[in-house]
Design an enzyme around this catalytic site. Structure first.
Site, PDB file in Angstrom:
ATOM      1  N   SER A   1     -18.304   5.326   3.919  1.00 23.67           N
ATOM      2  CA  SER A   1     -19.462   4.436   3.948  1.00 23.67           C
ATOM      3  C   SER A   1     -20.209   4.571   5.271  1.00 23.67           C
ATOM      4  CB  SER A   1     -19.022   2.987   3.726  1.00 23.67           C
ATOM      5  OG  SER A   1     -18.059   2.617   4.696  1.00 23.67           O
TER       6      SER A   1
ATOM      7  N   CYS B   1      13.143  -1.240  16.055  1.00 23.41           N
ATOM      8  CA  CYS B   1      13.327   0.072  16.674  1.00 23.41           C
ATOM      9  C   CYS B   1      14.808   0.356  16.911  1.00 23.41           C
ATOM     10  CB  CYS B   1      12.563   0.070  18.002  1.00 23.41           C
ATOM     11  SG  CYS B   1      12.768   1.556  18.974  1.00 23.41           S
TER      12      CYS B   1
ATOM     13  N   ARG C   1       0.827  -1.215   0.000  1.00 21.59           N
ATOM     14  CA  ARG C   1       0.000   0.000   0.000  1.00 21.59           C
ATOM     15  C   ARG C   1       0.857   1.258   0.000  1.00 21.59           C
ATOM     16  NH1 ARG C   1      -4.077  -0.539   4.612  1.00 21.59           N
ATOM     17  NH2 ARG C   1      -4.627   1.552   3.959  1.00 21.59           N
TER      18      ARG C   1
ATOM     19  N   VAL D   1      -5.543   7.183   6.197  1.00 20.59           N
ATOM     20  CA  VAL D   1      -4.187   7.088   6.755  1.00 20.59           C
ATOM     21  C   VAL D   1      -3.143   7.468   5.697  1.00 20.59           C
ATOM     22  CG1 VAL D   1      -4.900   5.279   8.379  1.00 20.59           C
ATOM     23  CG2 VAL D   1      -3.942   4.607   6.154  1.00 20.59           C
TER      24      VAL D   1
ATOM     25  N   CYS E   1       6.929   1.598  17.804  1.00 19.33           N
ATOM     26  CA  CYS E   1       7.607   0.458  18.412  1.00 19.33           C
ATOM     27  C   CYS E   1       6.628  -0.296  19.309  1.00 19.33           C
ATOM     28  CB  CYS E   1       8.817   0.930  19.208  1.00 19.33           C
ATOM     29  SG  CYS E   1       9.653  -0.430  20.045  1.00 19.33           S
TER      30      CYS E   1
ATOM     31  N   CYS F   1       8.771   0.035  23.140  1.00 17.12           N
ATOM     32  CA  CYS F   1       8.877   1.313  23.863  1.00 17.12           C
ATOM     33  C   CYS F   1       7.845   2.338  23.395  1.00 17.12           C
ATOM     34  CB  CYS F   1      10.303   1.876  23.751  1.00 17.12           C
ATOM     35  SG  CYS F   1      10.696   2.518  22.117  1.00 17.12           S
TER      36      CYS F   1
ATOM     37  N   HIS G   1      -7.577   7.389  12.312  1.00 22.38           N
ATOM     38  CA  HIS G   1      -7.071   6.010  12.231  1.00 22.38           C
ATOM     39  C   HIS G   1      -5.566   5.923  12.044  1.00 22.38           C
ATOM     40  CE1 HIS G   1     -11.418   4.746  10.996  1.00 22.38           C
ATOM     41  NE2 HIS G   1     -11.295   4.937  12.291  1.00 22.38           N
TER      42      HIS G   1
END
Ligand code: BJW
Ligand code: ZN
Length: 241
Positions: A191, A149, A72, A105, A129, A132, A121
């Site tokens: 929707s 991380c 994506r 997003v 991470c 942490c 979202h």
């Protein structure tokens, strides 16, 4: 040809509104070539949400989930804002009190220049991470798998709200507060099926807002809103100015 009276009425409402909230969904980015979730060509046609967009799916197979997000991110890296994103930037500039709430997003609103923005979202261009909890911007395409991380060595995950996960409390509180005090709410390309975003329209209406919907197809909102405009976001949103 004479102009659609509904459109004229929507424009008049927006021009005289002091406070405007806009809620967007995948349909606004569809006009930039980004796949939506539901519907004929939606992501959920080929992928099961529970296999990819839940914390359980990530625990089970983080590589599979990351491969999907990498795919994506590769698509999104080629996409740019369209006239609907741009029109919302202009709407913000001329409105005294403006708040854009998005379920998307993809980062296209920010890229277009929207400032007062709540991303319900999360953001596909951030990673978090799992140990942490640090959140970092990351635009690597593709991201080398599996990413870890730099601070603590923990496994990184997309900074996205999956099904069954709570939304960021502050982001949600700000959004609810905004819809409860706006004069006009505009809903573009969603929707209206996913909660808690889906409760924002009824909350606005309960507080007296005039609600305008723009969508290619009828939605659960269409019969309840004050004004429903059917068509593509990129064609209609610029006409609201
Ligand atoms: C165009 C167009 C063009 C196309 N122009 N228009 C209450 C009742 C029932 C269920 C629940 C409930 N409360 C919570 C739930 C569970 C769940 C939920 O809502 N399920 C429903 C699906 C039944 N919600 C959650 O799990 C949420 N979390 C939660 O509530 O937590 C509670 C909790 C509290 C405390 C502790 C722990 C938990 C989280 C929801 C997160 C949703 N995330 C997703 C996936 C992220 C993955 C990713 O992106 O990588 O976000 S789901 C997916 O749907 C994505 C989207 O943001 C979201 C909304 O989709 P959207 O934008 O509406 O897209 P589409 O495809 O559905 O629609 C596109 C529309 O555009 C269509 O209408 C087209 O017609 C239109 N269109 N082209 C104009 N050119
Ligand atoms: Zn860490």
């Amino acid at each position: 040809m004479s102009e659609n009276p509904l459109l004229r009425s929507a424009r008049a409402r927006l021009a005289s509104a002091r406070s405007v909230v806009v809620l967007t969904g995948a349909g606004i980015s569809a006009d930039s070539g980004v796949p939506t979730f539901r519907g004929a060509d939606g992501l959920w046609r080929n992928y099961r949400a529970e296999d990819l967009a839940t914390p359980e799916a990530f625990d089970r197979d983080p590589r599979l989930v990351w491969e999907w997000y990498n795919w994506r991110r590769e698509i999104l890296a080629t996409k740019t804002p369209n006239p609907a994103h741009d029109a919302l930037v202009c709407m913000e500039a001329r409105t005294e009190d403006f708040h854009l709430i998005t379920q998307n997003v993809d980062g296209l609103h920010r890229l277009a220049g929207s400032q007062r923005l709540s991303e319900l979202h999360g953001d596909i261009w951030k990673v978090r991470c799992t140990s942490c909890r640090v959140v970092i911007d990351n635009r690597d395409v593709p991201l080398a798998l599996l990413p870890h991380c730099h601070t603590c060595g923990g496994l990184l995950r997309p900074h996205i709200v999956w099904f069954g996960e709570a939304l960021d409390e502050q982001v949600l509180t700000d959004s609810v507060r905004a819809v409860e005090s706006c004069d006009v709410m505009v809903i573009v390309g969603t929707s209206g099926l996913v909660y808690p975003a889906a409760m924002l329209m009824p909350a606005a209406q309960a507080h007296g807002a005039f609600v305008i919907e723009i969508n290619l197809d009828p939605t659960p909102y269409s019969s309840d809103v004050a004004l429903s405009l059917q068509g593509r976001a990129k064609d209609i949103v610029p006409l609201l100015l």
